[in-house]
Design a protein around this motif. Structure first.
Motif, PDB file in Angstrom:
ATOM      1  N   ARG A  81      15.376   4.468   6.623  1.00 19.58           N
ATOM      2  CA  ARG A  81      14.969   5.601   5.774  1.00 19.58           C
ATOM      3  C   ARG A  81      15.559   5.451   4.377  1.00 19.58           C
ATOM      4  N   ARG A  82      16.831   5.102   4.322  1.00 10.53           N
ATOM      5  CA  ARG A  82      17.498   4.978   3.016  1.00 10.53           C
ATOM      6  C   ARG A  82      16.955   3.795   2.215  1.00 10.53           C
ATOM      7  N   LEU A  83      16.636   2.702   2.907  1.00 11.79           N
ATOM      8  CA  LEU A  83      16.061   1.536   2.210  1.00 11.79           C
ATOM      9  C   LEU A  83      14.697   1.843   1.599  1.00 11.79           C
ATOM     10  N   THR A  84      13.951   2.726   2.236  1.00 15.52           N
ATOM     11  CA  THR A  84      12.585   2.986   1.793  1.00 15.52           C
ATOM     12  C   THR A  84      12.434   4.280   1.004  1.00 15.52           C
ATOM     13  N   ALA A  85      13.498   5.070   0.905  1.00 19.78           N
ATOM     14  CA  ALA A  85      13.401   6.379   0.238  1.00 19.78           C
ATOM     15  C   ALA A  85      13.055   6.224  -1.234  1.00 19.78           C
ATOM     16  N   ARG A  86      12.242   7.140  -1.702  1.00 24.53           N
ATOM     17  CA  ARG A  86      11.855   7.177  -3.117  1.00 24.53           C
ATOM     18  C   ARG A  86      12.901   7.879  -3.933  1.00 24.53           C
ATOM     19  N   ASP A 123       0.829  -1.195   0.000  1.00 20.37           N
ATOM     20  CA  ASP A 123       0.000   0.000   0.000  1.00 20.37           C
ATOM     21  C   ASP A 123       0.871   1.257   0.000  1.00 20.37           C
ATOM     22  N   GLY A 124       1.882   1.262   0.844  1.00 23.38           N
ATOM     23  CA  GLY A 124       2.795   2.404   0.886  1.00 23.38           C
ATOM     24  C   GLY A 124       3.515   2.606  -0.435  1.00 23.38           C
ATOM     25  N   GLN A 125       3.887   1.507  -1.074  1.00 24.06           N
ATOM     26  CA  GLN A 125       4.537   1.603  -2.375  1.00 24.06           C
ATOM     27  C   GLN A 125       3.565   2.122  -3.432  1.00 24.06           C
ATOM     28  N   ALA A 126       2.342   1.623  -3.436  1.00 21.28           N
ATOM     29  CA  ALA A 126       1.348   2.053  -4.426  1.00 21.28           C
ATOM     30  C   ALA A 126       1.022   3.543  -4.279  1.00 21.28           C
ATOM     31  N   ARG A 127       1.049   4.039  -3.054  1.00 19.85           N
ATOM     32  CA  ARG A 127       0.758   5.454  -2.814  1.00 19.85           C
ATOM     33  C   ARG A 127       1.989   6.330  -2.997  1.00 19.85           C
ATOM     34  N   GLY A 128       3.147   5.729  -3.256  1.00 21.94           N
ATOM     35  CA  GLY A 128       4.361   6.493  -3.475  1.00 21.94           C
ATOM     36  C   GLY A 128       5.018   6.994  -2.200  1.00 21.94           C
ATOM     37  N   VAL A 129       4.625   6.453  -1.071  1.00 24.99           N
ATOM     38  CA  VAL A 129       5.179   6.875   0.221  1.00 24.99           C
ATOM     39  C   VAL A 129       6.570   6.279   0.433  1.00 24.99           C
ATOM     40  N   ILE A 130       6.741   5.054  -0.039  1.00 28.76           N
ATOM     41  CA  ILE A 130       8.043   4.376   0.054  1.00 28.76           C
ATOM     42  C   ILE A 130       8.396   3.807  -1.313  1.00 28.76           C
ATOM     43  N   THR A 131       9.650   3.493  -1.483  1.00 34.57           N
ATOM     44  CA  THR A 131      10.148   3.015  -2.769  1.00 34.57           C
ATOM     45  C   THR A 131       9.490   1.703  -3.200  1.00 34.57           C
ATOM     46  N   ASP A 132       9.361   1.560  -4.502  1.00 32.11           N
ATOM     47  CA  ASP A 132       8.928   0.277  -5.048  1.00 32.11           C
ATOM     48  C   ASP A 132      10.092  -0.404  -5.784  1.00 32.11           C
ATOM     49  N   ALA A 133      11.308   0.099  -5.558  1.00 33.91           N
ATOM     50  CA  ALA A 133      12.497  -0.485  -6.190  1.00 33.91           C
ATOM     51  C   ALA A 133      12.823  -1.865  -5.610  1.00 33.91           C
ATOM     52  N   ILE A 134      12.335  -2.134  -4.401  1.00 29.36           N
ATOM     53  CA  ILE A 134      12.551  -3.424  -3.748  1.00 29.36           C
ATOM     54  C   ILE A 134      11.187  -4.075  -3.593  1.00 29.36           C
ATOM     55  N   PRO A 135      11.015  -5.334  -4.012  1.00 31.53           N
ATOM     56  CA  PRO A 135       9.720  -5.996  -3.853  1.00 31.53           C
ATOM     57  C   PRO A 135       9.261  -5.947  -2.389  1.00 31.53           C
ATOM     58  N   PRO A 136       7.959  -5.801  -2.165  1.00 30.31           N
ATOM     59  CA  PRO A 136       7.453  -5.588  -0.806  1.00 30.31           C
ATOM     60  C   PRO A 136       7.830  -6.683   0.192  1.00 30.31           C
ATOM     61  N   ARG A 137       7.812  -7.933  -0.213  1.00 35.07           N
ATOM     62  CA  ARG A 137       8.194  -9.017   0.701  1.00 35.07           C
ATOM     63  C   ARG A 137       9.667  -8.885   1.106  1.00 35.07           C
ATOM     64  N   ASP A 138      10.491  -8.570   0.136  1.00 37.70           N
ATOM     65  CA  ASP A 138      11.917  -8.416   0.414  1.00 37.70           C
ATOM     66  C   ASP A 138      12.167  -7.208   1.308  1.00 37.70           C
TER      67      ASP A 138
END
Length: 151
Positions: A146-151, A89-104
């Motif tokens: 923060r760095r792992l999830t940054a857009r 959900d966070g990735q779809a809304r652009g709040v966190i990066t989608d560069a890493i698959p959500p499970r990972d």
């Protein structure tokens, strides 16, 4: 049998029951929040500092079962699916990066937050054992998250 029995290898059922109880507590105490990754990491760190038995039981479970299916695996998959859905959900809304698959990403973030509680001796040797050391490491873990999830 209690948590101590499970840690000493005297009861896989006791370990599973104790793990279920604290797992429910953790789910309510520290739900995944993609809108506040730092706050979520803080809640995870605080929870595991106050309740180190959950990670100890999970570590024991890994040693005991390895990669074999767990007795309560379906329930565990459902539990983690809700956490992954929060990341998605966070990735779809652009709040966190989608560069890493959500499970990972969930796996990496929980590993980052939990490892110090699993190996306190390594944490003390590498990062120090004083209050200032704990606060510095907490800040470093949050910065890494923060760095792992940054857009």
């Amino acid at each position: 049998m209690g948590v101590g029995d499970a840690r000493q290898g005297r009861g896989e059922g006791a370990a599973r029951e104790a793990g279920d109880d604290v797992g429910v507590d953790l789910a309510s105490a520290a739900p995944v929040d993609p809108d506040d990754i730092e706050g979520w990491i803080d809640r995870l760190l605080d929870y595991h500092a106050a309740h180190p038995e959950l990670l100890r039981l999970l570590f024991w479970e890994g040693l005991e079962y390895g990669n074999a299916e767990l007795p309560d695996e379906t329930e565990r998959q459902d539990h983690y699916a809700r956490k992954v859905a929060a990341i998605e959900d966070g990735q779809a809304r652009g709040v966190i990066t989608d560069a890493i698959p959500p499970r990972d990403l969930l796996f990496l973030l929980t590993a980052l937050a939990n490892w110090a509680a699993v190996v306190p001796q390594m944490k003390r040797i590498l990062a120090g054992g004083g209050e200032a050391d704990r606060e510095r490491l907490r800040a470093s873990i949050k910065e890494a998250a923060r760095r792992l999830t940054a857009r």
